[in-house]
Design a protein around this motif. Structure first.
Motif, PDB file in Angstrom:
ATOM      1  N   PRO A  64      -9.811  41.617  12.596  1.00  7.82           N
ATOM      2  CA  PRO A  64      -8.867  42.260  13.370  1.00  7.82           C
ATOM      3  C   PRO A  64      -8.136  41.521  14.726  1.00  7.82           C
ATOM      4  O   PRO A  64      -7.081  41.378  15.052  1.00  7.82           O
ATOM      5  N   ARG A  65      -9.223  40.298  14.885  1.00  9.00           N
ATOM      6  CA  ARG A  65      -8.601  39.507  16.006  1.00  9.00           C
ATOM      7  C   ARG A  65      -8.334  38.100  15.432  1.00  9.00           C
ATOM      8  O   ARG A  65      -8.257  37.095  16.347  1.00  9.00           O
ATOM      9  N   LEU A  66      -8.380  38.083  14.186  1.00  5.72           N
ATOM     10  CA  LEU A  66      -8.135  36.726  13.479  1.00  5.72           C
ATOM     11  C   LEU A  66      -9.168  35.596  13.760  1.00  5.72           C
ATOM     12  O   LEU A  66      -8.767  34.535  13.748  1.00  5.72           O
ATOM     13  N   LEU A  67     -10.222  36.014  13.804  1.00  8.27           N
ATOM     14  CA  LEU A  67     -11.389  35.182  14.003  1.00  8.27           C
ATOM     15  C   LEU A  67     -12.233  34.516  12.966  1.00  8.27           C
ATOM     16  O   LEU A  67     -13.001  33.887  12.894  1.00  8.27           O
ATOM     17  N   GLY A  68     -11.793  35.072  11.825  1.00  8.36           N
ATOM     18  CA  GLY A  68     -12.175  34.752  10.613  1.00  8.36           C
ATOM     19  C   GLY A  68     -13.784  35.104  10.263  1.00  8.36           C
ATOM     20  O   GLY A  68     -14.177  35.900  10.946  1.00  8.36           O
ATOM     21  N   GLN A  69     -14.112  35.154   8.997  1.00  3.26           N
ATOM     22  CA  GLN A  69     -15.233  35.681   8.359  1.00  3.26           C
ATOM     23  C   GLN A  69     -15.650  34.895   7.061  1.00  3.26           C
ATOM     24  O   GLN A  69     -14.526  35.085   6.367  1.00  3.26           O
ATOM     25  N   GLY A  70     -16.926  34.655   6.803  1.00  8.52           N
ATOM     26  CA  GLY A  70     -17.149  34.521   5.473  1.00  8.52           C
ATOM     27  C   GLY A  70     -16.097  33.142   4.958  1.00  8.52           C
ATOM     28  O   GLY A  70     -16.345  32.001   5.700  1.00  8.52           O
TER      29      GLY A  70
END
Ligand code: HEC
Ligand code: HEC
Length: 204
Positions: free
Chosen positions: A140-146
């Motif tokens: 949602p805040r474009l902080l990334g994941q995986g």
């Protein structure tokens, strides 16, 4: 891109994430962040001692999801992603170094890159990030994941190069998702999205 194909793309990213998690948790030795710090000393000249780069065009890798960094290093090493500055350094990393280095950078706090973003472009980019489902994969805040990178507060020139590269089908792409997503973007969309991404805070 239709919303059905985007929905399928999001699902396949989630599936890939599961596969990567399973691969990483079976029989691999524990990662060593301190060893990663030493192994990353050669990277500091370009990416900064803590992964916060300063040169325009060079990405900051502080606070990046460890899986993302790990996979990009594999791709540079294999020649699936190429860059004249980056490739020789990736080639020198051994099999056991990749996870340590990736974990070290994931543990560092990202700081904002200086960017003169245009408020009108930022405002135009914000709804596009929802419309094109950027937030479904990048968070949602474009902080990334995986295996999906952080975009928030990343270097402006680098974001522009990468997003334009996917659109031109010339950027390396782990799973082909970004190349598919970028086909729906106009040059004006790309410009607005880059202003928006560069303006966001890079850390939670
Ligand atoms: C001589 C400068 C230089 C050095 C030294 C260097 N890099 Fe890079 N790195 C770059 C540049 C420039 C890019 C962007 C290249 C591109 O567009 O593909 C990059 C990209 C990356 C990326 C991809 C980031 C992303 O968001 O996709 C990772 C991960 C990375 N470097 C890790 C490392 C590590 C780990 C080392 C040390 C072993 C290192 N780099 C050393 C210049 C450098
Ligand atoms: C289906 C999931 C998905 C969607 C939707 C998506 N992305 Fe991505 N994005 C990814 C993945 C996975 C990567 C890493 C791909 C690679 O290996 O190059 C990525 C990489 C990127 C990068 C390169 C960052 C770096 O550090 O090199 C940019 C820029 C980017 N995306 C922007 C966007 C924008 C803008 C949107 C919306 C228009 C978007 N993405 C939508 C999954 C997605």
């Amino acid at each position: 891109m239709t919303s059905r194909s985007v929905a399928l793309a999001v699902l396949s990213v989630i599936a890939l994430l599961g596969a990567l998690t399973a691969a990483a948790t079976t029989g691999t030795p524990a990662v060593d962040v301190e060893a990663g710090r030493r192994k990353a000393e050669v990277c500091a000249q370009c990416h900064g001692p803590d992964g916060n780069a300063t040169a325009p065009g060079t990405p900051s890798i502080a606070g990046m999801p460890a899986f993302y960094t790990h996979w990009q290093l594999i791709m540079y090493r294999d020649g699936r992603r190429r860059d004249p500055q980056m490739t020789p350094f990736a080639e020198r990393l051994g099999e056991g170094d990749l996870a340590d280095v990736a974990a070290f950078y994931a543990a560092q706090r990202a700081t904002a890159r200086p960017a003169s973003t245009d408020p009108a472009r930022v405002a135009a980019g914000r709804p596009l990030a929802e419309k094109f489902h950027c937030t479904s994969c990048h968070g949602p805040r474009l902080l990334g994941q995986g295996q999906v990178p952080r975009l928030a507060g990343q270097d402006f020139d680098y974001l522009m190069k990468r997003l334009s590269g996917y659109k031109a089908k010339s950027a390396s792409d782990l799973d082909g998702m970004m190349t598919m997503v970028a086909q729906g973007l106009t040059a004006a969309d790309i410009e607005s999205l880059v202003h928006f991404m560069a303006s966001l805070p890079p850390a939670p």
